[in-house]
Structure formats: C-alpha cells, structure tokens
Enzyme design. Structure first.
Site, PDB file in Angstrom:
ATOM      1  N   TYR A 139       0.825  -1.221   0.000  1.00 30.42           N
ATOM      2  CA  TYR A 139       0.000   0.000   0.000  1.00 30.42           C
ATOM      3  C   TYR A 139       0.856   1.266   0.000  1.00 30.42           C
ATOM      4  CZ  TYR A 139      -3.603  -3.352   1.216  1.00 30.42           C
ATOM      5  OH  TYR A 139      -4.453  -4.426   1.201  1.00 30.42           O
TER       6      TYR A 139
ATOM      7  N   TYR B  70     -11.541  -0.932  -1.276  1.00 28.94           N
ATOM      8  CA  TYR B  70     -11.631  -0.494   0.124  1.00 28.94           C
ATOM      9  C   TYR B  70     -10.354   0.204   0.567  1.00 28.94           C
ATOM     10  CZ  TYR B  70      -8.577  -3.842   2.626  1.00 28.94           C
ATOM     11  OH  TYR B  70      -7.494  -4.519   3.131  1.00 28.94           O
ATOM     12  N   ARG B  71      -9.297   0.065  -0.236  1.00 25.60           N
ATOM     13  CA  ARG B  71      -7.987   0.554   0.182  1.00 25.60           C
ATOM     14  C   ARG B  71      -7.051   0.321  -0.990  1.00 25.60           C
ATOM     15  NH1 ARG B  71      -5.027  -3.072   4.790  1.00 25.60           N
ATOM     16  NH2 ARG B  71      -3.336  -1.688   5.361  1.00 25.60           N
TER      17      ARG B  71
ATOM     18  N   ASP C  70      -2.145 -10.371   8.653  1.00 25.50           N
ATOM     19  CA  ASP C  70      -0.986 -11.016   8.007  1.00 25.50           C
ATOM     20  C   ASP C  70      -0.172  -9.917   7.369  1.00 25.50           C
ATOM     21  OD1 ASP C  70      -1.440 -13.859   8.106  1.00 25.50           O
ATOM     22  OD2 ASP C  70      -3.028 -13.595   6.631  1.00 25.50           O
TER      23      ASP C  70
ATOM     24  N   HIS D  33       4.376  -7.731  -3.951  1.00 25.68           N
ATOM     25  CA  HIS D  33       3.095  -7.877  -4.607  1.00 25.68           C
ATOM     26  C   HIS D  33       2.223  -6.687  -4.249  1.00 25.68           C
ATOM     27  CE1 HIS D  33       2.726  -9.523  -0.563  1.00 25.68           C
ATOM     28  NE2 HIS D  33       1.572  -8.906  -0.592  1.00 25.68           N
TER      29      HIS D  33
END
Ligand code: ADP
Length: 523
Positions: free
Chosen positions: A91, A468-469, A150, A386
C-alpha cells in the site's frame, strides 16, 4: 538532498535546523543512505521518474515533539507524511504519496500505555507493533487476545487507521478502535469520544462521546496525527473450532454464500474467513490450466470430482465456550446440508490456554491471535513483492462468480495469465476480493501491471464495485470512481481539509484529497 515541492532550499535547510533543535540532530534524517530506507520496496513505480521519494524524515518521541514538528512545517509549508511503523507493504510502505514530502516517522513512540483484561482493551502509541503488544500481554499474563493481520510486524495504529483486517472476532480493525488522541495540522491536541471529558473513565469503552462522531475522520485520512489509540481486545476464549464446508458445483456458491451470510449476520460465525475456490487456486496442472482458460463449467466440475478438489470451500472459524462452538458448527452443517453433495471437514480445534507443544503445532497462528510473519513463506520464492487490487463486492455467490470471471478474463486479455483471486470476509456485510499480482524491479513489467490495475478499477467501478484501500500510486484513480453527484464526497473532504489544514502540510494526496494549493482542476 532534494527539496519539498514549492519550498526554497534556504527555507528547507532552516526548517531542518529547527527540527534538529526540537528533536535532537540524530532524529532528523537527510542523508541519501537514510532516505533510501523510507523507499517503498513494493513500489509499482520503482526507479521511474514518478517514484515518490522523501526529502527527509523526522522521528519525534512524544506529543510535544510532534507539535513542534508540525508548527515548523506550517511555517515553511513543508508537506509531512505520517507513518507508524511503515510496514504497510503493498500500500506504499513508508514512502510518501507526494515526492519530496518529509516522513513523520512515529516508530519511537512505542509505549503500551495500558492493557485492561477486565474490560478488554489496550491503549497504545503509534510505534507499538502487533508483536510488541502480544509480548506485553504474554509478559503480564493477561487473558486477552490481540487480532493481528498477516503479517504481524505492523502496528495496531497504522493497520486500524487504514481499515485493515485480521481473523478473530475482532477482525474489523477500525470497528475495534475506541478513543483517539490526535495532533491536528495546526499543532492543537484533541481527544475524541469520551476522551474529550477531562478525567473520563470510559475513553476506551464508549466510542461516541457527545456530538458528531469524528473518529472516522482520522482513518485513511490526512486530517491529523494520531498519537494514542484505544483498541478493543478479545477475551481469551475457552475454545476454537474450524469446520470447513465444501461444495462441488460452480453454482453451489449461490446457496452456500446465502447460508454463510445468515451465519455472519446473526453472529453465529464471528471470525473472518474466505470464500475460496480451490479449483481456481489449485496447484498448476496443465489439464486444469486448459480448463480454466476456456473449458466448460461441467468439465471443471468433473475434473474437481475426479481429483477430489471442491469447486468452492468455506472454512468457518468459531470462537467461544467449547459447547457453544460445537453447537454453532452443528447448526452450520445442518443448514448447509440442503446443498446436494456438500461435504464437511472437522477441525482443527483447540482449548485455551495452549501448552507449548500444542502451540508449536498450530498451523495458522494469526487465526488465534498470535502475530506471525508466516505469510511471507507462502509467497513464491522469486517474489519481489506484490500488490493487491481489492474491490468490495456484495456477499452474494453470483457476484463472486461474475467478479472471478471478469477479473480472470482481463488478466488473460492483457497477457498476465490466469488471475489468482482470493476473498476475505473482513467486514460484516460484504466480501473483499483480493487480486494479488507481482511488482517487479522491472520498469516495463510494472508499466503493464499499472495498465492492468487501472483497467480493473474501471471495469469494477462500472459494475458498482469499489476498492476499500489501495497503494498510494492508485489513490487518485480510486478516488475518481467515488464520484456520485459530481464528486460531492470528495468536495466535502476538500472543504474539511482546507478548514483544518489550510497550509496543506499533512499527507497531501492521501486517498485523492489534495490541499487547495496543490489541487489540480478536476476532470
Ligand atoms: P503499519 O504501522 O501497519 O506498518 P503504516 O505506519 O505503514 O502502518 O501506516 C499506514 C498508513 O496509515 C500511513 O501511510 C498513514 O497514511 C496512516 N497512518 C499511520 N499512522 C498514523 C498516525 N499515527 N496518524 C495518522 N495516520 C497514520
């Protein structure tokens, strides 16, 4: 040393000097070597001109030092980018959205201020990691669980503010936040909820306080720097039981999710799980690959039956008194028995507290509130990182079939092979699909990946599914899709941003919200 956009080199070096006086020179980082550590190793724009690299970083160790940092930033109009532990990989990690921002690194503020195992909450500072909080609870022999995501190296602060999720009944992390202390962009200190009442006895027990509920304004936000946060914990249960429901036809997912939804909405099943398709996620097998690429549904089902691989499965985790969890699983089995051919798998199950031997045998520690880095071991060895495309879709089997087919066909059309899709039930009434794909240290591949990502955003939005993000690289794209009534929501966010942060110093661009002085004309 680079300089933040719109700031003169003279002003920037004056600001650096003043931060050094306020924090101590060793907590202001300007060397290339130090700044490199704040780059995002999973950046989709790695080594491209647009990779946002910080100009400096500052690491205060307390509220007063944060206030000093903010006041100096205001004076020189220097953009800051707040991180707690900066482990938000996938992110953006610890890198800012706007290149040249100064990272406000709160890792040093790592005190567990309170853990209450009678009313089941913790009060933490930003730099407390899930591992830190877990260790504190173990050291003090307290009978409460944390809910780690996680992996567990990030912080309850960062993960909850970003609306992340875990697995136990406290898996919706922002929902478990109760009470904040916030430094506002002008340096003012504010407490939310009951914290606004001096001497309040229920700051971590009652969220709403009095008047408009404002806690949500600080999640996925650029309106404040959260310095303390209450987090609800789960009392250590007597037992955990995992039961798995497996169905063998593609369309069985429709009644399966309908039953599952009732279990969730009624509170019969309170953990987070996944509606998985082992056939889609199955190990590479040329026959299966051919079927996935264009075989008929019946041929896929036949393959699954022959190989003993269900089309869909849902592991159902139950937490609570041993007799209750056994009864909940029995009830779930009874409901699911209406689906022809359904099969079940019982276990594993645990009784708490676990002894060291049992603990060593636990396959999935995060399911029972134990932080872990195990997830990294599940990534392919050649993986360099990733990024997840994660739209929210209805808790509805047909929506899952539609989304799986659509995302898979876009992956194939753009030459990415089959999509590796998984789902999470992190939020009570909807499903998050996680479409995970690799980021590389390869400019060309990353460009193609961004093309895929942007195509997925558009196609999903056209069907009413929104993310959502997301990674900082795509925050603007996602914000553009939340456009009802000529972007009324974003315009409202901007109005609030301009009022609270008139100099636009906090996290510019976060979630597509720019301060007035940097705002581009909207499309
Ligand atoms: P984690 O600690 O889980 O690794 P990060 O520190 O990477 O999480 O933070 C994730 C995001 O959450 C940041 O990019 C920032 O936008 C926001 N954030 C983190 N900590 C704070 C905070 N204390 N106050 C306000 N926003 C924060």
């Amino acid at each position: 040393m680079s300089v933040p956009p719109g700031v003169t080199p003279k002003d920037f070096s004056d600001a650096i000097k003043r931060w050094q006086e306020a924090l101590g020179a060793e907590w202001v980082f300007t060397s290339d070597e130090d700044i490199d550590l704040y780059r995002d190793p999973y950046s989709p724009v790695w080594h491209e001109q647009e990779e946002p690299i910080a100009s400096a970083a500052v690491a205060p160790d307390g509220v007063e030092q944060i206030q000093a940092v903010v006041r100096i930033a205001n004076q020189y109009k220097i953009p800051l980018w707040t991180i707690s532990t900066g482990k938000n990989l996938g992110y953006g990690g610890s890198a800012p959205l706007l290149g040249g921002s100064v990272v406000l690194d709160l890792k040093r503020m790592n005190r567990v201020l309170e853990v209450n195992d009678k009313n089941h909450y913790a009060l933490v500072e930003p730099g407390v990691s899930y591992f830190d909080l877990y260790r504190y609870i173990q050291d003090h022999k307290l009978k409460v669980w944390i809910d780690p995501p996680d992996p567990g190296w990030g912080s309850p602060m960062g993960n909850s503010l970003e609306r992340g999720g875990g697995y136990t009944p406290m898996h919706d992390h922002f929902d478990a936040v109760c009470g904040m202390e916030v430094v506002l962009p002008d340096g003012e200190l504010m407490r939310t909820g009951m914290g606004a009442l001096p001497g309040a006895k229920t700051w971590q027990q009652y969220k709403y306080g009095f008047g408009p509920y404002i806690q949500g304004a600080f999640s996925q936000s650029s309106l404040g720097i959260v310095t303390k946060m209450g987090v609800w914990l789960y009392p250590e249960p007597e037992a955990y039981l995992l039961g798995t429901v497996m169905v063998w036809k593609r369309n069985d997912v429709i009644p399966l999710v309908e039953i599952f939804t009732e279990l969730v909405s009624s509170g019969t099943m309170r953990g987070c799980t996944t509606v998985a398709s082992p056939l889609w996620l199955g190990l590479p097998d040329p026959e299966l690959d051919t079927l996935r690429a264009g075989g008929s549904v019946t041929a896929m089902e036949e393959y699954g039956r022959r190989k003993g691989i269900p089309y869909w499965s849902i592991p159902l985790p139950f937490y609570g008194p041993a007799k209750v969890v056994a009864a909940q699983w029995e009830y779930a089995k009874k409901k699911c028995s209406s689906i022809p051919g359904v099969t079940f798998q019982d276990g594993p199950s645990y009784r708490f507290p676990l002894n060291a031997d049992d603990l060593a045998k636990v396959r999935d520690p995060v399911q029972i509130g134990i932080p872990s880095l195990q997830i990294f071991g599940l990534l392919p060895p050649q993986s360099r990182g990733h990024i997840g495309f994660s739209p929210i879709v209805p808790m509805d089997g047909q929506a899952l079939i539609d989304a799986f087919s659509l995302f898979d066909s876009i992956h194939r059309e753009l030459g990415w092979g089959r999509a590796v899709l998984t789902t999470l039930t992190s939020f009570p009434r909807a499903i998050v699909i996680i479409d995970l794909f690799p980021v590389e240290k390869d400019v060309e591949k990353n460009r193609k990946m961004r093309e895929l990502y942007r195509r997925l955003i558009k196609e999903a939005a056209a069907r009413g599914w929104g993310e959502y993000r997301t990674h900082t690289t795509f925050m603007g794209d996602i914000s553009n899709t939340y456009s009802f009534n000529n972007h009324a929501l974003r315009r409202f966010h901007e109005t609030v941003k301009d009022a609270v942060d008139p100099n636009g110093i906090l996290s510019p661009g976060k979630c597509g919200i720019w301060p007035k002085r940097m705002r581009k004309a909207e499309a």
